[in-house]
Design an enzyme around this catalytic site. Structure first.
Site, PDB file in Angstrom:
ATOM      1  N   ASP A 193      42.140  28.824  63.942  1.00  0.00           N
ATOM      2  CA  ASP A 193      43.071  28.886  65.063  1.00  0.00           C
ATOM      3  C   ASP A 193      44.499  29.093  64.554  1.00  0.00           C
ATOM      4  O   ASP A 193      44.704  29.723  63.511  1.00  0.00           O
ATOM      5  CB  ASP A 193      42.934  27.626  65.930  1.00  0.00           C
ATOM      6  CG  ASP A 193      43.047  26.337  65.119  1.00  0.00           C
ATOM      7  OD1 ASP A 193      43.771  26.321  64.112  1.00  0.00           O
ATOM      8  OD2 ASP A 193      42.413  25.327  65.501  1.00  0.00           O
ATOM      9  N   SER A 194      45.490  28.557  65.263  1.00  0.00           N
ATOM     10  CA  SER A 194      46.885  28.805  64.895  1.00  0.00           C
ATOM     11  C   SER A 194      47.243  28.245  63.524  1.00  0.00           C
ATOM     12  O   SER A 194      48.127  28.782  62.839  1.00  0.00           O
ATOM     13  CB  SER A 194      47.828  28.214  65.951  1.00  0.00           C
ATOM     14  OG  SER A 194      47.625  26.819  66.079  1.00  0.00           O
ATOM     15  N   ILE A 195      46.590  27.174  63.106  1.00  0.00           N
ATOM     16  CA  ILE A 195      46.915  26.597  61.798  1.00  0.00           C
ATOM     17  C   ILE A 195      46.521  27.566  60.691  1.00  0.00           C
ATOM     18  O   ILE A 195      47.137  27.592  59.628  1.00  0.00           O
ATOM     19  CB  ILE A 195      46.233  25.223  61.624  1.00  0.00           C
ATOM     20  CG1 ILE A 195      46.701  24.265  62.721  1.00  0.00           C
ATOM     21  CG2 ILE A 195      46.540  24.631  60.256  1.00  0.00           C
ATOM     22  CD1 ILE A 195      46.024  22.905  62.708  1.00  0.00           C
TER      23      ILE A 195
END
Length: 243
Positions: free
Chosen positions: A10-12
């Site tokens: 995901d965004s991480i």
């Protein structure tokens, strides 16, 4: 051809190529040894990640990744009845989605190193303060995520890894071993600071080294410049079957 390590998450993961990011650090460590490919999608959950599998990891590929990190769960663990409810994935479904992802990767390549990474811990107080900054009084009064619930998802991730015989990094537990982890490792209560990125990098490298993918022991793609004879530059390339 260099081997590929794919970072799927995901965004991480999407933010991991920023300055000080864990993906950028892996790229530096494995320079000329492996290509680090980021496939991070902000806001995604394991439910939505399933739609990407055949695009990112086609079963027909003749050169599948040597290693893949699977880093989802922070959004799956969003609470119901809150603004981020649309991202919520029930725990049992989250675990089953991880199983589907791992099985697909194993079908791509039975020898692929698969590393499941748990979501990081949540600093609920800092996340609330961060949300209040742009939204003011309109900000949600209750947290979108809690550390307790996220920990349940982290445990589920580790359980699936053990069940399927793949590697895992329990980021949720690892980060909380450090005093003051809330501000040291998290920039907004969820995403990572440079120090937080460093933890991910170090834990992933440990797994890679344990799987015989240590950068110093891997061959470089082409000869070092000092190995090239200026009087006969073709020689070293011929010796390595590169001509």
């Amino acid at each position: 051809m260099r081997p590929q390590f794919v970072l799927f998450g995901d965004s991480i993961t999407e933010l991991s190529f920023r300055c000080g990011g864990w993906g950028a650090s892996l790229t530096d460590t494995y320079s000329r040894k492996a290509d680090i490919v980021v496939r991070g999608y902000g806001g995604y959950t394991t439910r939505w990640a399933l739609f990407l599998l055949h695009h990112i990891f086609p079963l027909t590929s003749s050169t599948p990744p040597v290693a893949t990190t699977v880093f989802f769960g922070a959004n799956d663990a969003a609470l119901t009845g809150r603004y981020s409810e649309r991202q919520h994935v029930p725990l049992d479904e989250y675990k089953e989605n991880l199983r589907k992802i791992v099985r697909h990767l194993k079908e791509c390549s039975p020898t692929m190193l698969i590393v499941l990474i748990t979501p990081p811990p949540i600093d609920e107080e800092w996340q609330q303060q961060y949300a209040a900054s742009p939204h003011g009084e309109k900000a949600m009064k209750l947290p979108e995520r809690t550390n307790e619930v996220t920990g349940v998802y982290a445990n589920g991730c580790v359980e699936v890894a053990k069940e399927l015989g793949v590697s895992s990094v329990n980021l949720w537990s690892k980060m909380q071993e450090t005093q003051g982890w809330q501000k040291k490792f998290l920039s907004d209560g969820l995403h990572l600071t440079p120090d937080g990125n460093r933890v991910v990098y170090e834990e992933v490298v440990k797994v890679l080294r344990g799987a015989w993918l240590s950068a110093p022991e891997m061959p470089a793609d082409f000869p070092h410049h000092l190995e090239i004879d200026p009087e006969n530059p073709a020689k070293v390339f011929q010796e390595r079957c590169l001509l």
